[in-house]
Design a protein around this motif. Sequence first.
Motif, PDB file in Angstrom:
ATOM      1  N   ILE A 116      41.399  46.483  49.783  1.00 27.14           N
ATOM      2  CA  ILE A 116      41.936  47.017  48.934  1.00 27.14           C
ATOM      3  C   ILE A 116      41.175  45.387  47.824  1.00 27.14           C
ATOM      4  O   ILE A 116      40.436  45.136  47.027  1.00 27.14           O
ATOM      5  CB  ILE A 116      42.480  47.756  48.060  1.00 27.14           C
ATOM      6  CG1 ILE A 116      42.311  49.060  48.756  1.00 27.14           C
ATOM      7  CG2 ILE A 116      42.489  47.787  46.504  1.00 27.14           C
ATOM      8  CD1 ILE A 116      43.671  50.585  48.106  1.00 27.14           C
ATOM      9  N   LYS A 117      42.273  44.806  48.322  1.00 31.49           N
ATOM     10  CA  LYS A 117      42.142  43.486  47.677  1.00 31.49           C
ATOM     11  C   LYS A 117      40.659  42.637  48.039  1.00 31.49           C
ATOM     12  O   LYS A 117      40.158  42.359  47.070  1.00 31.49           O
ATOM     13  CB  LYS A 117      43.364  43.008  48.134  1.00 31.49           C
ATOM     14  CG  LYS A 117      43.362  41.099  46.662  1.00 31.49           C
ATOM     15  CD  LYS A 117      44.412  40.984  47.453  1.00 31.49           C
ATOM     16  CE  LYS A 117      46.284  40.874  47.543  1.00 31.49           C
ATOM     17  NZ  LYS A 117      47.178  39.801  47.869  1.00 31.49           N
ATOM     18  N   LEU A 118      40.210  42.722  49.402  1.00 31.15           N
ATOM     19  CA  LEU A 118      39.148  42.237  49.500  1.00 31.15           C
ATOM     20  C   LEU A 118      38.572  43.037  48.748  1.00 31.15           C
ATOM     21  O   LEU A 118      37.019  42.283  48.614  1.00 31.15           O
ATOM     22  CB  LEU A 118      38.770  42.597  51.139  1.00 31.15           C
ATOM     23  CG  LEU A 118      37.347  41.501  51.924  1.00 31.15           C
ATOM     24  CD1 LEU A 118      37.689  40.452  51.207  1.00 31.15           C
ATOM     25  CD2 LEU A 118      38.148  41.804  53.541  1.00 31.15           C
ATOM     26  N   GLN A 119      38.269  44.820  49.068  1.00 33.66           N
ATOM     27  CA  GLN A 119      36.843  45.174  48.549  1.00 33.66           C
ATOM     28  C   GLN A 119      36.628  44.557  47.021  1.00 33.66           C
ATOM     29  O   GLN A 119      35.717  44.465  46.495  1.00 33.66           O
ATOM     30  CB  GLN A 119      37.223  46.261  49.224  1.00 33.66           C
ATOM     31  CG  GLN A 119      35.865  47.648  48.475  1.00 33.66           C
ATOM     32  CD  GLN A 119      34.621  47.068  48.796  1.00 33.66           C
ATOM     33  OE1 GLN A 119      34.338  46.941  50.006  1.00 33.66           O
ATOM     34  NE2 GLN A 119      33.859  46.970  48.007  1.00 33.66           N
ATOM     35  N   THR A 120      37.551  44.653  46.005  1.00 28.46           N
ATOM     36  CA  THR A 120      37.933  44.375  45.055  1.00 28.46           C
ATOM     37  C   THR A 120      37.275  42.882  44.932  1.00 28.46           C
ATOM     38  O   THR A 120      36.456  43.029  44.094  1.00 28.46           O
ATOM     39  CB  THR A 120      39.616  44.403  43.963  1.00 28.46           C
ATOM     40  OG1 THR A 120      39.577  46.137  44.398  1.00 28.46           O
ATOM     41  CG2 THR A 120      39.387  43.986  42.659  1.00 28.46           C
ATOM     42  N   ILE A 121      37.604  42.114  45.549  1.00 31.53           N
ATOM     43  CA  ILE A 121      37.446  40.179  45.103  1.00 31.53           C
ATOM     44  C   ILE A 121      36.058  40.391  45.766  1.00 31.53           C
ATOM     45  O   ILE A 121      34.686  40.023  44.972  1.00 31.53           O
ATOM     46  CB  ILE A 121      37.819  39.653  46.668  1.00 31.53           C
ATOM     47  CG1 ILE A 121      39.331  39.358  45.497  1.00 31.53           C
ATOM     48  CG2 ILE A 121      37.234  38.449  46.201  1.00 31.53           C
ATOM     49  CD1 ILE A 121      40.209  39.164  47.084  1.00 31.53           C
ATOM     50  N   GLU A 122      35.133  41.295  46.382  1.00 30.67           N
ATOM     51  CA  GLU A 122      33.907  41.596  46.823  1.00 30.67           C
ATOM     52  C   GLU A 122      33.046  41.865  45.817  1.00 30.67           C
ATOM     53  O   GLU A 122      31.838  41.273  45.517  1.00 30.67           O
ATOM     54  CB  GLU A 122      33.418  42.377  48.699  1.00 30.67           C
ATOM     55  CG  GLU A 122      33.597  41.069  49.390  1.00 30.67           C
ATOM     56  CD  GLU A 122      33.965  42.364  50.521  1.00 30.67           C
ATOM     57  OE1 GLU A 122      33.947  43.517  50.467  1.00 30.67           O
ATOM     58  OE2 GLU A 122      33.815  41.786  51.874  1.00 30.67           O
ATOM     59  N   ASN A 123      33.864  43.359  44.686  1.00 31.28           N
ATOM     60  CA  ASN A 123      33.105  44.076  44.087  1.00 31.28           C
ATOM     61  C   ASN A 123      32.792  42.870  42.646  1.00 31.28           C
ATOM     62  O   ASN A 123      32.037  43.221  41.954  1.00 31.28           O
ATOM     63  CB  ASN A 123      33.524  45.043  43.763  1.00 31.28           C
ATOM     64  CG  ASN A 123      33.491  46.257  44.875  1.00 31.28           C
ATOM     65  OD1 ASN A 123      32.930  45.819  45.168  1.00 31.28           O
ATOM     66  ND2 ASN A 123      34.292  47.507  44.821  1.00 31.28           N
ATOM     67  N   PHE A 124      33.755  41.919  42.890  1.00 25.23           N
ATOM     68  CA  PHE A 124      33.700  41.103  41.415  1.00 25.23           C
ATOM     69  C   PHE A 124      32.326  40.060  41.543  1.00 25.23           C
ATOM     70  O   PHE A 124      32.158  39.656  40.493  1.00 25.23           O
ATOM     71  CB  PHE A 124      35.721  40.397  41.646  1.00 25.23           C
ATOM     72  CG  PHE A 124      35.199  40.413  40.185  1.00 25.23           C
ATOM     73  CD1 PHE A 124      36.134  40.490  38.944  1.00 25.23           C
ATOM     74  CD2 PHE A 124      34.877  38.267  40.165  1.00 25.23           C
ATOM     75  CE1 PHE A 124      36.479  39.380  38.136  1.00 25.23           C
ATOM     76  CE2 PHE A 124      35.178  37.778  39.220  1.00 25.23           C
ATOM     77  CZ  PHE A 124      35.798  37.825  38.328  1.00 25.23           C
ATOM     78  N   GLU A 125      32.477  39.452  42.729  1.00 22.24           N
ATOM     79  CA  GLU A 125      31.280  38.197  43.078  1.00 22.24           C
ATOM     80  C   GLU A 125      30.516  39.395  43.324  1.00 22.24           C
ATOM     81  O   GLU A 125      29.375  38.265  43.259  1.00 22.24           O
ATOM     82  CB  GLU A 125      31.919  38.015  44.321  1.00 22.24           C
ATOM     83  CG  GLU A 125      33.490  37.028  44.907  1.00 22.24           C
ATOM     84  CD  GLU A 125      33.393  36.518  46.609  1.00 22.24           C
ATOM     85  OE1 GLU A 125      34.329  35.746  46.419  1.00 22.24           O
ATOM     86  OE2 GLU A 125      33.329  37.629  47.085  1.00 22.24           O
ATOM     87  N   GLU A 126      30.234  41.037  43.105  1.00 19.95           N
ATOM     88  CA  GLU A 126      28.450  40.871  43.651  1.00 19.95           C
ATOM     89  C   GLU A 126      28.634  40.902  42.617  1.00 19.95           C
ATOM     90  O   GLU A 126      27.512  40.818  41.701  1.00 19.95           O
ATOM     91  CB  GLU A 126      28.765  42.067  44.439  1.00 19.95           C
ATOM     92  CG  GLU A 126      27.426  42.986  44.065  1.00 19.95           C
ATOM     93  CD  GLU A 126      27.535  44.439  44.796  1.00 19.95           C
ATOM     94  OE1 GLU A 126      27.463  45.274  44.741  1.00 19.95           O
ATOM     95  OE2 GLU A 126      28.220  44.507  45.602  1.00 19.95           O
ATOM     96  N   LYS A 127      29.185  41.923  41.291  1.00 20.47           N
ATOM     97  CA  LYS A 127      28.993  41.639  40.149  1.00 20.47           C
ATOM     98  C   LYS A 127      28.442  40.317  38.941  1.00 20.47           C
ATOM     99  O   LYS A 127      27.506  39.918  38.493  1.00 20.47           O
ATOM    100  CB  LYS A 127      29.913  42.485  39.146  1.00 20.47           C
ATOM    101  CG  LYS A 127      29.963  43.329  39.176  1.00 20.47           C
ATOM    102  CD  LYS A 127      31.016  44.825  38.457  1.00 20.47           C
ATOM    103  CE  LYS A 127      30.802  46.256  38.997  1.00 20.47           C
ATOM    104  NZ  LYS A 127      31.565  46.733  39.631  1.00 20.47           N
TER     105      LYS A 127
END
Length: 164
Positions: A116-127
């Motif tokens: 979940i942390k990795l997905q959150t980081i990736e979503n953050f970076e994408e935005k």
Amino acid sequence: MKVIDFIEDIKQNCSEITYLCSYHIFSKVYKDIENDTDEKENILNILYNYNMVLKYLNDYAGVIYRRYGSSTQEVYKELCEYYKLDTDNQYTYEHIITKLQKQTPDLIMSLLDDDIKLQTIENFEEKLNLLKTSSYYAKNKFELEQTIIKLTNNISLVRRASQL
């Protein structure tokens, strides 16, 4: 221009859900949409303001998602396309910035599940990358750059600290 005439134009030229959402928004903004009048530019600005659209559709979200399989973003996009309004604008930019600013390093680091942390980081970076490549950012880089730098530094810190 009568507000109801503006809404009728949407009814004739957009999807049913976009018409219903527009009707819902304007019924919250105007006291009597059947008789109230306003400048077309003012009416358009209500629909162009992404945060206002989200605010007024908040209580209508169930209808949008369940009955029509749509989203507030899709409704906004359809309205902008119909009225030839750029979706890469101050309102959408500020909406994304606000969401990213709420995802502080402490908050992300407090996530216990690494996936979940990795997905959150990736979503953050994408935005964040979406913002960096936006034409609105390019046109206003001088005023906006420090916020983007801070968010970039925050997510880099989180990624390094998480070793993900």
